[in-house]
Design an enzyme around this catalytic site. Sequence first.
Site, short mmCIF file in Angstrom:
data_model
loop_
_atom_site.label_atom_id
_atom_site.label_comp_id
_atom_site.label_asym_id
_atom_site.label_seq_id
_atom_site.Cartn_x
_atom_site.Cartn_y
_atom_site.Cartn_z
N SER A 1 -33.83 116.18 5.45
CA SER A 1 -35.25 116.43 5.73
C SER A 1 -35.63 117.84 5.27
O SER A 1 -35.56 118.12 4.06
CB SER A 1 -35.51 116.20 7.21
OG SER A 1 -36.89 116.17 7.48
N GLU B 1 -35.69 107.81 4.01
CA GLU B 1 -34.88 108.08 5.20
C GLU B 1 -33.53 107.35 5.15
O GLU B 1 -33.42 106.30 4.52
CB GLU B 1 -35.66 107.68 6.46
CG GLU B 1 -36.88 108.57 6.65
CD GLU B 1 -37.71 108.21 7.88
OE1 GLU B 1 -37.36 107.27 8.61
OE2 GLU B 1 -38.73 108.90 8.09
N HIS C 1 -38.40 111.75 3.62
CA HIS C 1 -39.13 110.71 4.38
C HIS C 1 -40.10 110.01 3.42
O HIS C 1 -41.26 109.78 3.76
CB HIS C 1 -39.89 111.31 5.56
CG HIS C 1 -39.06 112.08 6.53
ND1 HIS C 1 -38.32 111.47 7.51
CD2 HIS C 1 -38.84 113.41 6.67
CE1 HIS C 1 -37.68 112.40 8.24
NE2 HIS C 1 -37.98 113.58 7.73
#
Lengths: 301, 301
Positions: free
Chosen positions: B144, B213, B186
């Site tokens: 992330s 993800e 994401h």
Amino acid sequence: MPLSATSFTPVTATPEAPPGHLVIIGGGEDRSKDMRVLRRFVELTHAANPKIVVLTAASREQERVAEVYRHAFGLLGAQPIVFAMHKRTDAADPQVLDHLLQADGVFMTGGDQRKLLSIIGGTRTSAAMHRIYRERGACIAGTSAGASAMSEHMLAEGWVNPHPAKGAVDLAAGLGFLPRAIVDQHFSERQRLGRLLTVVAQNPYLLGVGIDEDTALVIERGLGLEVVGQGAVTLVDGREMQSDFLELYDRDLIELHNARLHLLPDGARHGMQEGAAPDSSPMPQPLREAVAILCSGEYPG
Amino acid sequence: MPLSATSFTPVTATPEAPPGHLVIIGGGEDRSKDMRVLRRFVELTHAANPKIVVLTAASREQERVAEVYRHAFGLLGAQPIVFAMHKRTDAADPQVLDHLLQADGVFMTGGDQRKLLSIIGGTRTSAAMHRIYRERGACIAGTSAGASAMSEHMLAEGWVNPHPAKGAVDLAAGLGFLPRAIVDQHFSERQRLGRLLTVVAQNPYLLGVGIDEDTALVIERGLGLEVVGQGAVTLVDGREMQSDFLELYDRDLIELHNARLHLLPDGARHGMQEGAAPDSSPMPQPLREAVAILCSGEYPG
């Protein structure tokens, strides 16, 4: 938009046969406020007080939908005539055909494109639409299911996956106004890039066309295209794409290389002929070819 | 996956300096069940009972995040050592540097990439990570925010629009492991193709990398790449793209032509050198160049 221009030079049209237009709408077009998309459709009939035949066959609530468009087209100064159709014989009704052959425009509502095709596919209604589009320069429009129905190979159904996946999409026979393209609608709102890439991976000779809500791809036959509305039109060209589609099991994600993407927002306008529209910058060749595929209905070269 | 192969021929590695790996994770990786992505990271440290330094600086809840990864890496047979960092002097702590210089792997957690860079950017921690990656073949991972931080030009913030829009994205300085790429995470879950296209339209010399993800792009330095996980990696190559970016107002949708898209799902594996991986079909040249940009950190040619 700076990449495009304000008018095309009509190189093939004659006074006897002005070029027809297709107005392919991604669904959810405004029907009560500024109505930019519907207004452009009415303008492109090139008639004062144009006669517009509305076909509601895709819908399961034909009377409710009819009322919406009677009202909208009335506000826009047109004469809407709505025909509900429930079975194929309705699409051969001589009264319907008389009106269609005199229409300045035809509008196909949303609903289910399979229902629409099961009722009007291959009928005299479909033949009359093609005839007035080609011979009289009429404007043929469809929204949502009515947009999908425009192409020869029609995206009938698909599950939503953010990425292309084998078997995610079913095709069916459409109305044939776009022989070498395939249309998907509600495009960015419903995250349909994955299913459009699936179609193109399996059918690389079809140009993928994704149209957002309240947005129309307008095609001037043999001349050029424009985009009108709140969103954008996404073109996916898979002619140079490689994928591993043939080697996968159903529902596997597809690996693909070298898809080309063009994104055309509101105001984009491109002529088919080199120099037909005075672009401020030259179109790259792949976009020029995509425009030719859409506007001529044939592959270039 | 049929387009790819199972191993690269290590053409530049020597026994003294095996190639380092980057494991760039799109967030949301499984941390308690099969842990495919974290397991691959641990494998790529090429050590039994590897020593893994976990940096939680991106997070606002460093102790909670630390506990999650202590547990996960313990289950995977590694020795995790977590360092919380709250200010830049923490990133110059000699104890941290000692551990980093001996680490087999470094893992940067999620959170806010701007917070991460404000604490470790340009510090001895960052320098130590580069050194063990280049000199000792260590494996550097980030998830992330930790993934975004890997590139030289870092996607710091952006609003979500399904289509590219001028001014939709802010860049900042990143850690520099990927000099010619920009990473978003994401990716399909948060519909970020529009913002990645925005970056590429404005910076056509950066290769756009969108990672889903529970999915990692794994880069073997100078050799090749692979994809591991539930989703896919989307590459956007804008080197031949045209856009009207310069002529627009802020928040206008960008018209763009000729973006190239590659979609690499789990199992995709491509070598940088022609023939390095025995592909069942040759890679198209644009994909080969994209692989080279990612794995060498330089533009080809």
